[in-house]
Every structure is written in structure tokens, then in C-alpha cells.
Scaffold this motif. Structure first.
Motif, PDB file in Angstrom:
ATOM      1  N   LEU A 116       0.830  -1.208   0.000  1.00 36.46           N
ATOM      2  CA  LEU A 116       0.000   0.000   0.000  1.00 36.46           C
ATOM      3  C   LEU A 116       0.865   1.260   0.000  1.00 36.46           C
ATOM      4  O   LEU A 116       0.573   2.233  -0.705  1.00 36.46           O
ATOM      5  N   ALA A 117       1.936   1.245   0.799  1.00 37.01           N
ATOM      6  CA  ALA A 117       2.833   2.399   0.830  1.00 37.01           C
ATOM      7  C   ALA A 117       3.434   2.642  -0.549  1.00 37.01           C
ATOM      8  O   ALA A 117       3.549   3.797  -1.004  1.00 37.01           O
ATOM      9  N   GLN A 118       3.784   1.560  -1.226  1.00 41.53           N
ATOM     10  CA  GLN A 118       4.343   1.695  -2.571  1.00 41.53           C
ATOM     11  C   GLN A 118       3.311   2.237  -3.550  1.00 41.53           C
ATOM     12  O   GLN A 118       3.609   3.124  -4.357  1.00 41.53           O
ATOM     13  N   LYS A 119       2.072   1.708  -3.471  1.00 44.53           N
ATOM     14  CA  LYS A 119       1.020   2.164  -4.368  1.00 44.53           C
ATOM     15  C   LYS A 119       0.678   3.634  -4.116  1.00 44.53           C
ATOM     16  O   LYS A 119       0.359   4.380  -5.059  1.00 44.53           O
ATOM     17  N   MET A 120       0.711   4.052  -2.851  1.00 47.00           N
ATOM     18  CA  MET A 120       0.396   5.434  -2.511  1.00 47.00           C
ATOM     19  C   MET A 120       1.605   6.355  -2.636  1.00 47.00           C
ATOM     20  O   MET A 120       1.509   7.549  -2.394  1.00 47.00           O
ATOM     21  N   ARG A 121       2.755   5.767  -2.993  1.00 52.16           N
ATOM     22  CA  ARG A 121       3.999   6.515  -3.191  1.00 52.16           C
ATOM     23  C   ARG A 121       4.377   7.303  -1.938  1.00 52.16           C
ATOM     24  O   ARG A 121       4.739   8.477  -2.001  1.00 52.16           O
ATOM     25  N   LEU A 122       4.304   6.584  -0.814  1.00 54.98           N
ATOM     26  CA  LEU A 122       4.655   7.189   0.465  1.00 54.98           C
ATOM     27  C   LEU A 122       5.773   6.394   1.121  1.00 54.98           C
ATOM     28  O   LEU A 122       5.771   5.159   1.082  1.00 54.98           O
TER      29      LEU A 122
END
Length: 227
Positions: free
Chosen positions: A52-58
Motif C-alpha cells: 500500500l505504501a508503494q502504491k500510494m507513493r509514500l
């Protein structure tokens, strides 16, 4: 017994699959609402946080509460002799969460943590801050914990803290794990075996020191990759 089965030998288990939860949790986090994700040990909660962090670019800030001293999470107070007041000296991750959007993952939130841990977690979840250090408005918070029936050490969370989360259970899901494993580069023979043997091969916590789980299969894949 590793799973409850019906007369048709299909798995009956509470919760959502990885594929169902991934977009749902992401959408809820994007609204500024914190999420508490529970599931069996090693079932993929940490993997979902990373994806999720990768998908949200965070940037991912992974905080495992049971392995941290409360001061490591919430900082320490020191006396300022000029102002004659106590000032909060925060850990490095707090400054980053204030300066830019980050993805905070509070893992093991219902493990054997103290009330001090819960107090810090409450401030992170409810107020998106540590002391006077307010997080960036786009910083998101995902928490995770084990289920009570897993022989894992679980501490009841306060009702005030629980009421601030959207709650979901991540169930053991063979098809979803294989899909994830293809993306993550899990050893092909392991994926083939799990696809053939089914759910009990993927996860079966029978009380042994080591037992099959998505986490342990990922560890096995890393070992096979260097042999």
C-alpha cells in the motif's frame, strides 16, 4: 485442526482476502481514516502495508510496538533551563512525518504492550501528532495485530482507541497469496506446491515452534533462491 470446513470441504473463515482488502484499505486510508488490520501471524499484514505504501507513493515507517520502548516512539522530555519548561525531544521518524507525507505502520498494536504504548498509539491514530508535533495532513496510519485464538500474546485495546479505526480481518487466502507471490518473486516451486496442496499447506498453526504461514514460505523462498 487448522481450519473449519463445511460439508463440501470448503474453507469457512471470517474476513476478507488480500485482493479484496488491498484496494479497500487503500481507499479508506486516503480519506484520512486510520485502519486496524487483524489476522493470523505471518498471513501478510506487513506485506500489505509495504504494498500500500508503494502504491500510494509514500515512505513506509514501520513501528513494531511490542519491540519498542515507549520513548522510542513518542520521544522524551528534557528540561529547558532558559524557559524553565519541559520540552519534547521527538525521535527522527516524527520529524519526517511532520515534514512530508508518510505511511505509518503500527504493527503488533495488540501485542503485550503497556498503557504507555497505547497512549502513544492513541495520539498517533486520533490526533496524527506526537506532542506538539503535528503530522503532515497527507500522512496515513495503518495498524495491525494478531487474532486472539492464535496463541499469540494479545492485549486488549482501549475502547477509545478501537473506536478510532476502521476494522478488518485478513483471512488466509491461497489464490490471493499466489497472486502476491508472483508479483513478489516467490520461488515458483513453492507457488506450485501451495496451489496443489491448498490452504492447510499455506497456513497451519498447530502450536509447533515453526509452522507453515505466508511469512515462513517467504523465508523458505529466500533460502531456496541462494542454494
Amino acid at each position: 485442526m487448522c481450519a473449519l470446513k463445511s460439508d463440501k470441504n470448503t474453507i469457512v473463515e471470517e474476513g476478507y482476502s488480500y485482493a479484496e482488502l488491498l484496494p479497500l484499505v487503500g481507499a479508506i486510508l486516503s480519506t484520512g481514516t486510520s485502519v486496524l488490520l487483524r489476522g493470523h501471524p505471518g498471513v501478510g499484514k506487513s506485506s500489505m502495508a509495504a504494498e500500500l505504501a508503494q502504491k500510494m507513493r509514500l515512505p513506509l515507517i514501520d513501528i513494531r510496538l511490542a519491540q519498542r520502548d515507549p520513548a522510542d516512539i513518542g520521544g522524551v522530555y528534557f528540561p529547558d533551563h532558559q524557559t524553565r519548561q519541559l520540552e519534547l525531544f521527538p525521535p527522527g521518524w516524527v520529524k519526517r512525518a511532520c515534514d512530508e507525507p508518510v505511511f505509518i505502520f503500527l504493527d503488533e498494536i495488540n501485542a503485550a504492550v503497556t498503557r504507555l504504548h497505547q497512549s502513544v498509539a492513541y495520539q498517533i491514530v486520533l490526533e496524527h501528532r506526537i506532542g506538539e508535533f503535528a503530522f503532515h495532513p497527507q500522512t496515513v496510519v495503518l495498524a495491525a495485530g494478531n487474532l486472539e485464538e492464535d496463541n499469540a500474546i494479545v492485549t486488549s485495546l482501549s475502547s477509545a482507541l478501537c473506536n478510532r479505526f476502521a476494522h478488518f480481518i485478513l483471512r488466509v487466502d491461497v489464490d490471493g497469496w499466489i497472486d502476491w507471490g508472483l508479483r513478489a518473486g516467490i520461488y515458483p516451486q513453492i507457488l506450485s506446491y501451495i496451489g496443489f496442496a491448498g490452504r492447510d499447506a499455506l497456513y497451519c498453526n498447530d502450536g509447533s515452534l515453526a509452522f507453515p504461514s505466508p511469512r515462513s514460505w517467504e523465508m523458505a523462498s529466500r533460502v531456496l533462491g541462494v542454494l
